[in-house]
Design an enzyme around this catalytic site. Structure first.
Site, PDB file in Angstrom:
ATOM      1  CG  HIS A  78     -19.204  31.423  56.332  1.00 23.59           C
ATOM      2  ND1 HIS A  78     -19.995  30.645  57.144  1.00 23.59           N
ATOM      3  CD2 HIS A  78     -19.720  32.693  56.402  1.00 23.59           C
ATOM      4  CE1 HIS A  78     -20.940  31.407  57.694  1.00 23.59           C
ATOM      5  NE2 HIS A  78     -20.794  32.642  57.266  1.00 23.59           N
ATOM      6  CB  CYS A 133     -16.363  22.641  56.887  1.00 20.70           C
ATOM      7  SG  CYS A 133     -15.416  22.903  55.392  1.00 20.70           S
TER       8      CYS A 133
END
Length: 265
Positions: A78, A133
């Site tokens: 993440h 992202c």
């Protein structure tokens, strides 16, 4: 000349209810590819990839390199952001990577990555490949390999690990957004998407992977031995990404000299 790599893959994010599926496969795939190209590879997988462990591994690899060495760090997991406190971000947000212990507030910010990536002797090549992202949309490219029912975004919203009162609205700005990671030192960054897009966690032929990692490695396998990083990037985008179901634009940042380096050399 030594060639060393660190491959990080995090599927498991305790306390966030935002686990992923393809990041560990990504790390293992990058590790296998880099090892086949002569790199000495270490890995941090899931619970191994705490913030402290990531910082220690990155710092040791980069600061310990000598002139002529190549260091490659791959990250699959993440991405997130936090309020910018030093005024260096046009949108009022610092981008960050999410270690395994992000649920305890352990975010690894671009401002923290910068001194790690610049702490090396002259003549060391430092390359970051990040499959993580944010959000955006376009439509083209070939996504015929993609399994039905996919993908999932590799973005962990601040609300999943921060107090709501600590999350500001973004500041209006006329300045172009240039990702914090692109200014974090090192010679070259290849990223799965722009600052304002998601990188997608998905599945190909029944096996979970990040879209950027899957297509980057697919493109790499077809490149001639003399190919540069620019050649590699052009083979990824727009040939494979973005697509209708994978609306992410891969990015490459670095000097003209760095982009002309022979891939994984």
């Amino acid at each position: 000349m030594n060639k060393k790599a660190l491959c990080i893959g995090i599927n498991d994010y305790p306390g966030t209810q935002n686990d992923l599926s393809g990041c560990v496969n990504d790390a293992n795939d990058w590790a296998a590819t880099l090892a086949a190209r002569g790199f000495t590879v270490s890995k941090l997988i899931d619970a191994q990839a705490t913030k402290a462990a990531m910082v220690a591994a990155m710092s040791g690899l980069i600061s310990g390199a000598t002139k002529g060495d190549t260091v490659i760090i791959t990250y699959s997991g993440h991405g997130t952001w936090v309020p910018d406190k030093n005024g260096d971000e046009p949108d009022g947000r610092d981008e960050g990577l999410c270690p395994w212990d992000i649920g305890s507030g352990k975010v690894l910010l671009d401002d923290e990555i910068a001194p790690i990536f610049t702490n090396h002797v002259t003549g060391v090549r430092v390359i970051l490949i990040s499959d993580s992202c944010h959000s955006g949309s376009v439509t083209r490219g070939d996504d015929s390999d993609l399994d039905p029912g996919m993908p999932r975004a590799r973005f962990l919203p601040p609300s999943a690990w921060m107090k709501v009162d600590d999350i500001p609205a973004p500041r209006a700005s006329r300045l172009p957004l240039l990702g914090g990671l692109s200014r974090s030192g090192g010679d070259l960054l290849m990223a799965g998407c722009t600052d304002t897009q998601f990188s997608w966690d998905t599945s190909f032929k029944g096996r979970p992977n990040g879209a950027f990692t899957y297509y980057a490695l697919k493109a790499l396998a077809a490149l001639p031995a003399t190919a540069s990083y620019n050649d590699w990037f052009k083979a990824i985008s727009p040939t494979y990404l973005p697509t209708t179901r994978l609306p992410q634009n891969p990015q490459i940042f670095g000097s003209r000299t760095a982009r002309a380096w022979k891939v994984l050399s």
